[in-house]
Design a protein around this motif. Structure first.
Motif, short mmCIF file in Angstrom:
data_model
loop_
_atom_site.label_atom_id
_atom_site.label_comp_id
_atom_site.label_asym_id
_atom_site.label_seq_id
_atom_site.Cartn_x
_atom_site.Cartn_y
_atom_site.Cartn_z
N LEU A 62 0.81 -1.21 0.00
CA LEU A 62 0.00 0.00 0.00
C LEU A 62 0.85 1.27 0.00
O LEU A 62 0.31 2.38 0.10
N GLY A 63 2.16 1.12 -0.06
CA GLY A 63 3.05 2.27 -0.18
C GLY A 63 3.80 2.65 1.08
O GLY A 63 4.56 3.62 1.06
N HIS A 64 3.61 1.90 2.16
CA HIS A 64 4.30 2.23 3.41
C HIS A 64 5.68 1.59 3.45
O HIS A 64 5.90 0.51 2.89
N ARG A 65 6.60 2.25 4.13
CA ARG A 65 7.90 1.67 4.43
C ARG A 65 7.77 0.93 5.76
O ARG A 65 7.44 1.54 6.77
N VAL A 66 8.03 -0.38 5.74
CA VAL A 66 7.71 -1.21 6.90
C VAL A 66 8.94 -1.98 7.38
O VAL A 66 9.62 -2.64 6.59
N THR A 67 9.20 -1.89 8.67
CA THR A 67 10.22 -2.71 9.32
C THR A 67 9.50 -3.75 10.18
O THR A 67 8.69 -3.40 11.03
N GLY A 68 9.77 -5.02 9.92
CA GLY A 68 9.15 -6.10 10.67
C GLY A 68 10.14 -6.78 11.59
O GLY A 68 11.24 -7.17 11.16
N ILE A 69 9.76 -6.89 12.87
CA ILE A 69 10.61 -7.52 13.89
C ILE A 69 9.93 -8.80 14.36
O ILE A 69 8.72 -8.83 14.60
N ASP A 70 10.71 -9.88 14.50
CA ASP A 70 10.15 -11.10 15.08
C ASP A 70 11.25 -11.84 15.83
O ASP A 70 12.43 -11.77 15.47
N LEU A 71 10.81 -12.58 16.85
CA LEU A 71 11.73 -13.32 17.71
C LEU A 71 12.04 -14.71 17.17
O LEU A 71 13.03 -15.33 17.57
N ALA A 72 11.19 -15.22 16.26
CA ALA A 72 11.30 -16.61 15.79
C ALA A 72 12.06 -16.67 14.46
O ALA A 72 11.53 -16.24 13.43
N PRO A 73 13.27 -17.22 14.45
CA PRO A 73 14.03 -17.30 13.19
C PRO A 73 13.29 -18.06 12.10
O PRO A 73 13.38 -17.69 10.92
N ALA A 74 12.58 -19.12 12.45
CA ALA A 74 11.89 -19.92 11.43
C ALA A 74 10.77 -19.12 10.76
O ALA A 74 10.52 -19.30 9.57
N MET A 75 10.10 -18.26 11.51
CA MET A 75 9.05 -17.43 10.92
C MET A 75 9.67 -16.39 9.99
O MET A 75 9.19 -16.16 8.87
N LEU A 76 10.73 -15.76 10.43
CA LEU A 76 11.40 -14.75 9.60
C LEU A 76 12.00 -15.37 8.33
O LEU A 76 12.02 -14.73 7.28
N ALA A 77 12.46 -16.61 8.44
CA ALA A 77 13.01 -17.28 7.26
C ALA A 77 11.93 -17.44 6.20
O ALA A 77 12.19 -17.26 4.99
N GLN A 78 10.71 -17.76 6.61
CA GLN A 78 9.61 -17.84 5.65
C GLN A 78 9.33 -16.47 5.03
O GLN A 78 9.08 -16.36 3.82
N ALA A 79 9.35 -15.44 5.87
CA ALA A 79 9.11 -14.09 5.35
C ALA A 79 10.17 -13.69 4.32
O ALA A 79 9.86 -13.14 3.26
N GLN A 80 11.42 -13.98 4.64
CA GLN A 80 12.50 -13.63 3.71
C GLN A 80 12.33 -14.38 2.39
O GLN A 80 12.56 -13.82 1.31
N ALA A 81 11.92 -15.64 2.46
CA ALA A 81 11.73 -16.43 1.24
C ALA A 81 10.60 -15.86 0.40
O ALA A 81 10.69 -15.81 -0.84
N LYS A 82 9.52 -15.43 1.03
CA LYS A 82 8.39 -14.87 0.29
C LYS A 82 8.72 -13.50 -0.27
O LYS A 82 8.20 -13.11 -1.33
#
Length: 255
Positions: A62-82
């Protein structure tokens, strides 16, 4: 049943099937729109508990600059892949970082901080809540907003299914068979506002035979968030916004 694993652990099915299960949860419908309406056009957003990127990616689109923080490496790994599959301009507006929402300090501020899908409720409603609100306040511009999606207490108090042996969800899998979810146990401790559940994920083949399973412990905490917010200098900006009849988005303002 084997000892329950932590929810959203590295090898848990709650992590592996997060996008599929969350995508089926109609009670989340409209949450991205709520958060988008709170941010100025093109404004910078910090998401605490970004998970696999559902909200982060939608706000970036939608045009926003977004920083996403998470504690779970496995969840962030999925985000990075997507993220690799996103349009280049959308991907350029996204930063994903490993971090603890109770203590992270990025040394910069944002127009909006969001903490979606009961993320705050995963930690005890005491020092951890106060520290998370302090994190939000530390990262907010003066006049900025922080939005926290929290469960309703009456939902926390609700009993579990009458028959724990029956799945509460049976969803076909693309590769065949089904993903089944069972609520094996559910207890609520009123004195501390704590809900403990054991959720079992099971993968069944085309014949209905369960081939793999994972029992995982999901704990939520609920309390009045205003006192914890007040310690961080945040004040309630508007009445809580209903989301799906099971939770509310609480919006606080800094300064």
């Amino acid at each position: 049943m084997a000892q329950a694993r932590p929810y959203y652990g590295d090898k848990g099915f709650s992590t592996a099937f997060y996008d599929r299960v969350t995508g089926l949860d109609a009670r989340l419908a409209g949450d991205v729109e709520i958060y988008a309406d709170l941010a100025p056009a093109g404004g910078a957003v910090l998401e605490l508990g970004a998970g696999t990127g559902r909200v982060t990616f939608a706000l970036a689109a939608l045009g926003h600059r977004v920083t996403g923080i998470d504690l779970a490496p496995a969840m962030l790994a999925q985000a990075q892949a997507k993220r690799i599959g996103l349009a280049a301009d959308v991907a350029a507006r996204i930063e994903l970082r490993l971090g603890d929402m109770t203590s992270v300090d990025l040394k910069r501020t944002f127009a909006l901080v969001v903490c979606p899908y009961f993320t705050l409720a995963h930690v005890p409603a005491g020092a951890a809540w106060r520290n998370t609100f302090a994190t939000a306040a530390r990262h907010l511009d003066t006049g900025g907003l922080a939005a926290f999606h929290l469960p309703r207490m009456e939902i926390m108090r609700a009993p579990g299914p009458a028959d724990p042996s029956q799945p509460v969800m049976a969803e076909p899998l693309p590769e065949g068979g089904k993903l089944l979810l069972f609520v094996r146990s559910r207890t609520f401790r009123e004195a501390i506002g704590r809900l403990d559940q054991v959720i079992e994920y099971a993968v069944a083949d085309a014949t209905g035979t369960i081939r793999d399973r994972s029992a995982e412990r999901l704990t939520y905490y609920m309390a009045d968030p205003e006192p914890a917010a007040a310690t961080a200098g945040l004040t309630l900006d508007r009445p809580p916004i209903d989301l799906g009849g099971v939770g509310d988005v609480w919006v606080f303002r800094k300064g």
